[in-house]
Structures are given as structure tokens and as C-alpha cells.
Design a protein around this motif. Structure first.
Motif, PDB file in Angstrom:
ATOM      1  N   GLU A 152      -2.753  36.919  22.705  1.00  0.00           N
ATOM      2  CA  GLU A 152      -1.848  37.640  21.731  1.00  0.00           C
ATOM      3  C   GLU A 152      -2.353  37.888  20.529  1.00  0.00           C
ATOM      4  O   GLU A 152      -2.771  37.889  19.588  1.00  0.00           O
ATOM      5  CB  GLU A 152      -0.838  36.850  21.669  1.00  0.00           C
TER       6      GLU A 152
ATOM      7  N   ARG B 204       3.881  43.621  20.703  1.00  0.00           N
ATOM      8  CA  ARG B 204       3.129  42.230  20.703  1.00  0.00           C
ATOM      9  C   ARG B 204       2.405  42.063  22.353  1.00  0.00           C
ATOM     10  O   ARG B 204       3.208  42.240  23.264  1.00  0.00           O
ATOM     11  CB  ARG B 204       4.057  40.978  20.525  1.00  0.00           C
TER      12      ARG B 204
ATOM     13  N   ARG C 160       0.269  40.574  25.496  1.00  0.00           N
ATOM     14  CA  ARG C 160      -0.377  39.597  25.909  1.00  0.00           C
ATOM     15  C   ARG C 160      -0.680  39.706  27.845  1.00  0.00           C
ATOM     16  O   ARG C 160      -0.106  39.560  28.505  1.00  0.00           O
ATOM     17  CB  ARG C 160      -0.512  38.206  25.550  1.00  0.00           C
TER      18      ARG C 160
END
Length: 770
Positions: free
Chosen positions: A400, A447, A449
Motif C-alpha cells: 500500500e 491510497r 494497492r
């Protein structure tokens, strides 16, 4: 069931009298090394591997230089891409080692498990169990757990390490003989062990094994499969009986490809369980040529040093000694993960589990993300996404990370559009979060990921189009036509503007205008307006034409101003609380509308009417008064008058508490208002001390909710003011500015000068008149 005579033949078959049956544990480095040794020793003509036969055409890609495990075979139904299954492979997976060996040595290699077409067609992944009685269905054994229990272990992972991973064998086939015998005993005792579907899979494997013997004649056949299946492959059955088990199985059309995988997804706790808890540790055991404990401790030390922890070479040496000592004391052949973890905690982490959690996350599990060559089959949408990722230099990563975007820069703006389009397609690679810097509309924080299952989401989204943009436009138009709630359409319009989907806006705007014209619920209108206001702001940053959006927003604002006052009367407690939230949302959205001066005037009139109307619930009247006060459209004397009326003795305590909750509750800075305006605090204090004891119990939860939302410092200051008597203070402050002292307290003012000197410097304060 496996008879004793059949069990006796397992070892002889492993030695060469029949097919080379290599029963393994999936993703076991010890099994992988043993498989490699057995294949090198016996040099079979064909290697049969547990896996979906539809992937036989993809096996050649495993030898491509661009293929780096962990990777997985992904199968999905053509007509329903959401119905999918994965077969993951790590570098230390025995199956992967066997595939690579066969490709490197010119041996044929094939998958022999039940086809994915049958697996994906099953609505229940445990199909086939229905023929068993309830007792059998409930008996689902874990073979490794049973063997560990028989050996006196309470932890299957530790038993497997001791028995396989940490032991070497001079004869590469010996470990498979021992496992075959052990699994034969388990199958004799438990049958299919509660996994009735395995009987069908094993029937198909036997058919493929017979076909391989027939095709390759005198050439040796090697089979790499889960050790649990080895006894079933030696069963003396007929081809007719095996085909009968496969008759009538459901089937769907499927497609397969290779996709990147992660170590984290190999961990059992991650959801896509693959049977191992420590993929990073197992990868280290497989890759370390010698001195695995020393090399592991060096890795740990490097990680902790990167996190600014003081770890020296002496720590590494002492940790290795402690791990080896613990292994000897516990009777283990070598130090395993338990011993190394205990040693790291004691020596490198000073007994703390906080840095140890970092070691577990980064090394024991790890964030390794595999790679797949461009030649692997993919849906057109996946190829377009890969092209965009390369062009925008936005590489998928398993770990992440946060991405700050400045939308004034062309590349950052394109990145933002891509991420928003993927979110609209339910491919949640990134999630928007609050940024640590500027909160302007020209900045975005994401964010990111990448997770392997997103490949399934991309395959699902492929039904909307062949490119990310066309698919997002098509899905937005479909959602606009299907939406029934006005708020859903306005949220969709906001998404389209964020994603730069100008082609979808005409359909979305038509749906928005239709829903807005027909919807008469003020609450629905209030829910829709904030998204429209934000969208108008985004248009300025993204150079989007929002004229039509502005007209709809202005119409909604007018209808809210007209319909809100009657909608706020006669509400119960829950409805009043919900309406107060709508009131806040509309108040924050109106200033964002173009030409909002006239609307602001009308809105002020609405708030004044709500604040003064007795039929409106107290929480709404209090919030309306507070909003007017914050905007400077209500002076302090009038605010004090309204509070005095709301807290008068004739007002029921519950209604008075609701008014206070609306006026000073929530995240509106009500605590600071009471700190700086002691007249209002005195009114609240006087009312609160006069609430009858029988009513106080009823209003206490509401008051506690109101005041508990304040910062600890604000609550402490309020307590000090109340302790010294705010009413007396209030009576002394009327000579000056309402709510403040009559004159400047020079002594208190002088107290800030040292701080100002430190911040600004002495020269900047020369000539400052306090």
C-alpha cells in the motif's frame, strides 16, 4: 478405501515399478526441492501436474523471461466473469518447479485435475457432497493436522517443518515414499475425509494417467499432485467406472490466463487461502543456498535498520545463537520459524512485539508481487489498462502507498481520471483519502494497492467495453438509466466529472433533470445538492462544461428553500436528527453554486424562519440559529435571546437539550463558542442546574453525546469556567464586547511575546505596539 495391499504398492510405484507418484504439499519448499531431485534422478518423459487442463496451452509461458512468480492461473466463465477460480504458484511451489524442469529438459508437461469448466459450473464449491449422509459431510479432515497429531504435535506447521522442510534426504524419492504410506493409512481410515468432490477429481486424474501411459509407452510418467490424492491414483479401478463418476457434471465455457499473484495472497489469513502461513519464510528457505538462519537474521536486521532501529552485527550473531539453542532445547532438527521469531523478539526487538509485527508483515508474509509477460492472454480491457499504466508510469504494487496528484499537471490529471474511471467500473485499485497538504480542488490523494482479485473485476468490466474510457462511459450511461433515486444520479454525475467522462454526461444530465423534476421529497433534494455543488467546482479544475449542471443545481436550491420549512415541522427525534444533517449539507453546498448571492439571501430567510418557529424540533431550531451566528447574520444578543427562550423554565427538558445539541453539538466548534462567549455558557449552566432530577436522567444521554464530542482541552476549559462561576463572569463582561472582557489584559497579552519572538525573530517585533 485403500487396502493394505494397495498401500504396499505405493512405495514400489514411487521407486520405478509404475508411474513416479510425487505427493507434495502445495507451496512447500521442502517438497519443491524433493520434486526437483526426483525429476533429475528419474528423467521422466512426461510430467503430469494437478491443475486445470484448459491451461495446457499456457504452460509454455512459464518459461518466459518475463514470468516471475508468484503468479496464478485465472479461470473465469465467459458469460459470467465474476465466477472465477485461481490456481496460485510460488517460486517454491512443487508444481512450479516441475513445470520449469519439464520445459527446460524437453519433457511433456500437462495438467490432469478436473477441468475448470466443471469446477466453475458448480453453484456450490462442495458439489458432490450431497450423496453423503450428514455425518460424513461434517467430517472434513486436515491430513497434515492428523499426521501431526499422530506424531505428538499440536501444530501442523511445526510438524511439517520438522518432518520435511528442515530435513534433507540422500534418496530424493524417500520423502515421497513416506508421505504416500502415511496418506494411504489416512485414506484407509477416513475415506475421502469429508471431501466427496475429491472422488470425482481423482477419477479424472486416473483417466489422464491411463492416457499418458498409452501415449508415451515405455517412457516414464511422473505425477506431481497433493499427497492426499496419491493413494487414489493407485486404486485398481476400471476406466468405465471412472467415466461413470464424471457423467452428467455441469459445464460452462471458460477462459484462462496467467495473472500476477502476491505472497500475501498465499497466506491462509488473506482470504484466498493456499495453506501456508509464512510464504516469505518458505520462499527464503527455498532460495537460501546455505546457512538459512544466518541469512534470515541478516534480512531481519536490514529491515529493522531501515526503520531506524539500532541493530548491529552482534545482534545478528546473538540472535542466530539463541535460535539454534532454542531448536536444540526443543528437540528440533534445525531452528524453524518459531525459534527465529523468538530470537528476533528477544535480541533485536528488546522483547517488544511492535517491531516484531513489522518483521512478520514485511518478511514472514511479504508483499512480493509477481509479473506476467505481455504474451499472456488477456481481455481487451486488461490490455488497455496495462497500456495506460505504462504510459502514466503508474505501476501496480502489492504494498500500500499514497499517491499525491496535482491536477494542474497533465500526467497527474490523467492518473486521476484513470483511477476514477476504474472506481466507476468497480476496479478499486485506489481509494481517495484526505490529503495532508492542500485541500483545494486541484489536488487529490489516493491510497493505492493492487490485489490479484482485481483481475477478476477487470474481466467483469470487460462486458462494458474494450477500453477503460469506453467501458466507464457505457456503465455510467446504464447506471443513469437504471437509477431511481435522485441522490444516486447526482453522485453519478459527480463521478463522471471526476473521471472526465464528458461523453456520458448528456445521458446522465437527462436522467438527472427527469428525476429532479419528479422528486418532491425535500430530503432527497437536500441529499442531491452537495454532490452537484462539488461537481460544479470540479468543472473549473478539469475544464468541463457544467452549464447544464448549474441550471439543475439552481433549480434544486430554489425548491429546497421553498419546501424545507414545512418539511421540518412535526418530525420525531430520529427524523429531526436526519433533517439536521441535510440542513448542514445544504448550508455547505449553497456557497459553491454560481451566482449564489440571491440564493444566499433566501437561505438566510429560511434559517431565520426555522430558528423562530416553535413547531420545528429543537435540534433543527438550534442548528439554524448556530448557522446564522457563524455567518454573521445573527448577532450575539439575538443568539442569547433565542437560547434563553429555548432554555426557559416552560420548555420541556428534552426539547431544551435537543436545542442545545443542535446549537453547540457536532463538529461545528460549539465548544469553542461556549469558551469564548461566557454569556451563552452561563445560560446553559443555569438551565442545566435547574433541570429536575426526574427529567435529568432522560436528557443526560443527549447532553453526554453533545459534550463528549469536544476536544479534551475544550472540555477542561469549560470545566474551569463553570467551576469559577460563568454567571458571575458574564455579568462583569457586559461593559465591553459581548462575551469578552471589558478591557485588554496587558499581563496576559505580554505572555505571548516570547513565543512571537521565537517564531518571528526579535527584529520583526521592533515597534510592535501591544
Amino acid at each position: 478405501m485403500t487396502s493394505p495391499s494397495a498401500r504396499a504398492t505405493l512405495a514400489s510405484e514411487a521407486r520405478g515399478d509404475g508411474p513416479l507418484l510425487l505427493g507434495v504439499r502445495h507451496h512447500g519448499p521442502g517438497s519443491a526441492r524433493a520434486v526437483l531431485g526426483a525429476l533429475e534422478a528419474r528423467r521422466p518423459a512426461v510430467v503430469l501436474i494437478e491443475g486445470p487442463p484448459e491451461a495446457d496451452g499456457l504452460l509454455a509461458l512459464a518459461g518466459d523471461d518475463g514470468m516471475r512468480p508468484p503468479v496464478a492461473l485465472l479461470a473465469h466463465a465467459v458469460d459470467d466473469p465474476g465466477r472465477a477460480a485461481f490456481w496460485p504458484f510460488a517460486e517454491f511451489s512443487p508444481e512450479w518447479v516441475a513445470i520449469r524442469w519439464a520445459l527446460a529438459h524437453g519433457a511433456a508437461v500437462r495438467f490432469i485435475d478436473l477441468p475448470a469448466a466443471h469446477t466453475l459450473a458448480a453453484t456450490d464449491p462442495t458439489w458432490g457432497d450431497g450423496d453423503e449422509d450428514e455425518t460424513q459431510q461434517g467430517l472434513r479432515i486436515d491430513p497434515l493436522a492428523e499426521l501431526a497429531r499422530a506424531a505428538g504435535y499440536d501444530d501442523p506447521e511445526r510438524w511439517w517443518e520438522d518432518a520435511v522442510e528442515l530435513r534433507g534426504a540422500a534418496d530424493p524419492v524417500a520423502p515421497f515414499e513416506a508421505l504416500a504410506d502415511a496418506m494411504g493409512a489416512l485414506r484407509e481410515t477416513y475415506g475421502h475425509g469429508g471431501h466427496a468432490r475429491d472422488l470425482v477429481r481423482e477419477a479424472y486424474m486416473r483417466l489422464q494417467l491411463r492416457a499418458a501411459h498409452k501415449e508415451f509407452g515405455d517412457g516414464e510418467v511422473a505425477v506431481v499432485c497433493g499427497a492426499w490424492h496419491v493413494p487414489a491414483l493407485t486404486r485398481r479401478t476400471t476406466a468405465t467406472a471412472d467415466r461413470a463418476l464424471l457423467k452428467g457434471l455441469p459445464k460452462v465455457k471458460t477462459e484462462m490466463t496467467w495473472v500476477p499473484w502476491t505472497h500475501r495472497r498465499l497466506a491462509r489469513r488473506s482470504g484466498y487461502g493456499a495453506g501456508i502461513d509464512a510464504p516469505g519464510w518458505y520462499g527464503h528457505l527455498f532460495a537460501a543456498p546455505d546457512r538459512p538462519i544466518e541469512r534470515w537474521m541478516t534480512k531481519v536486521a536490514g529491515l529493522l535498520r531501515a526503520e531506524d532501529r539500532l541493530v548491529s552485527s552482534a545482534h545478528v550473531i546473538e540472535a542466530v545463537r539463541l535460535a539454534e539453542t532454542l531448536a536444540a532445547m526443543r528437540g528440533r532438527p534445525l531452528a524453524g520459524l518459531g525459534e527465529t521469531t523468538d530470537a528476533v523478539r528477544a535480541v533485536m526487538c528488546d522483547g517488544s512485539d511492535v517491531p516484531l509485527d513489522l518483521v512478520r508483515d514485511r518478511l514472514v508474509v511479504g508483499d512480493v508481487l509477481g509479473e506476467v509477460p505481455d504474451a499472456a492472454p488477456a481481455v481487451p480491457l486488461q490490455r488497455d489498462l496495462a497500456r495506460l499504466q505504462r504510459g502514466l508510469r503508474l505501476k501496480p504494487e502489492a504494498q500500500e502507498r499514497e499517491l499525491e496528484l496535482d491536477l494542474r499537471k497533465e500526467n497527474d490529471a490523467a492518473r486521476g481520471r484513470l483511477l476514477h474511471r476504474l472506481r466507476l467500473l468497480s476496479v478499486d485499485w485506489g481509494a481517495p483519502v484526505a490529503g495532508r497538504g492542500s485541500t483545494g480542488t486541484f489536488r487529490e490523494t489516493w491510497r493505492l494497492r493492487w490485489q490479484p482479485e482485481l483481475h477478476v473485476r477487470v474481466a467483469e468490466a470487460g462486458v462494458w467495453g474494450t477500453t477503460v474510457e469506453s467501458a466507464a462511459v457505457a456503465k455510467a450511461e446504464a447506471r443513469a438509466q437504471e437509477a431511481t433515486a435522485l441522490a444516486d444520479v447526482t453522485a453519478l454525475a459527480e463521478q463522471c466529472l471526476l473521471a472526465g467522462l464528458g461523453a456520458a454526461l448528456p445521458v446522465v444530465m437527462t436522467a438527472l433533470a427527469d428525476r429532479a423534476a419528479l422528486d418532491t421529497d425535500v430530503a432527497h433534494l437536500a441529499q442531491a445538492l452537495p454532490a452537484l455543488a462539488r461537481s460544479l467546482r470540479y468543472g473549473d479544475v478539469r475544464a468541463t462544461d457544467t452549464a447544464a449542471l448549474g441550471e439543475v443545481a439552481a433549480g434544486l436550491a430554489e425548491r429546497i428553500c421553498v419546501g424545507l420549512p414545512p418539511a421540518c415541522t412535526g418530525l420525531d427525534t430520529d427524523a429531526a436528527t436526519e433533517m439536521r444533517g441535510h440542513l448542514d449539507a445544504v448550508h455547505g453546498a449553497l456557497p459553491l453554486l454560481p451566482d449564489s448571492t440571491e440564493t444566499a439571501g433566501r437561505w438566510t430567510g429560511v434559517l431565520r424562519g426555522l430558528a423562530a418557529r416553535d413547531s420545528v424540533p429543537g435540534t433543527i431550531r438550534g442548528r439554524a440559529a448556530r448557522l446564522l451566528l457563524d455567518e454573521g447574520r445573527l448577532d450575539e444578543d439575538e443568539a442569547a435571546r433565542l437560547m434563553g427562550l429555548a432554555l426557559s423554565p416552560g420548555t420541556p427538558p428534552a426539547d431544551a437539550a435537543a436545542w442545545i445539541e443542535g446549537f453547540v453539538g457536532g463538529a461545528s466548534g460549539g465548544g469553542m463558542l461556549l469558551v469564548h462567549d461566557e454569556r451563552l455558557l452561563a445560560l446553559v449552566d443555569t438551565w442545566l442546574t435547574g433541570v429536575p432530577a426526574d427529567a435529568f436522567t432522560d436528557v443526560l444521554p443527549l447532553l453526554r453525546r453533545t459534550f463528549s464530542a469536544y476536544e479534551p482541552g475544550v472540555r477542561r476549559t469549560l470545566g474551569e469556567l463553570v467551576a469559577r462561576g460563568p454567571a458571575a463572569t458574564a455579568s462583569r463582561t457586559e461593559a465591553g464586547t459581548p462575551g469578552f472582557g471589558a478591557a485588554l489584559d496587558e499581563e496576559r497579552a505580554d505572555g505571548v511575546l516570547p513565543v512571537l519572538t521565537l517564531i518571528l525573530g526579535q527584529t520583526d517585533l521592533v515597534g510592535v505596539d501591544r
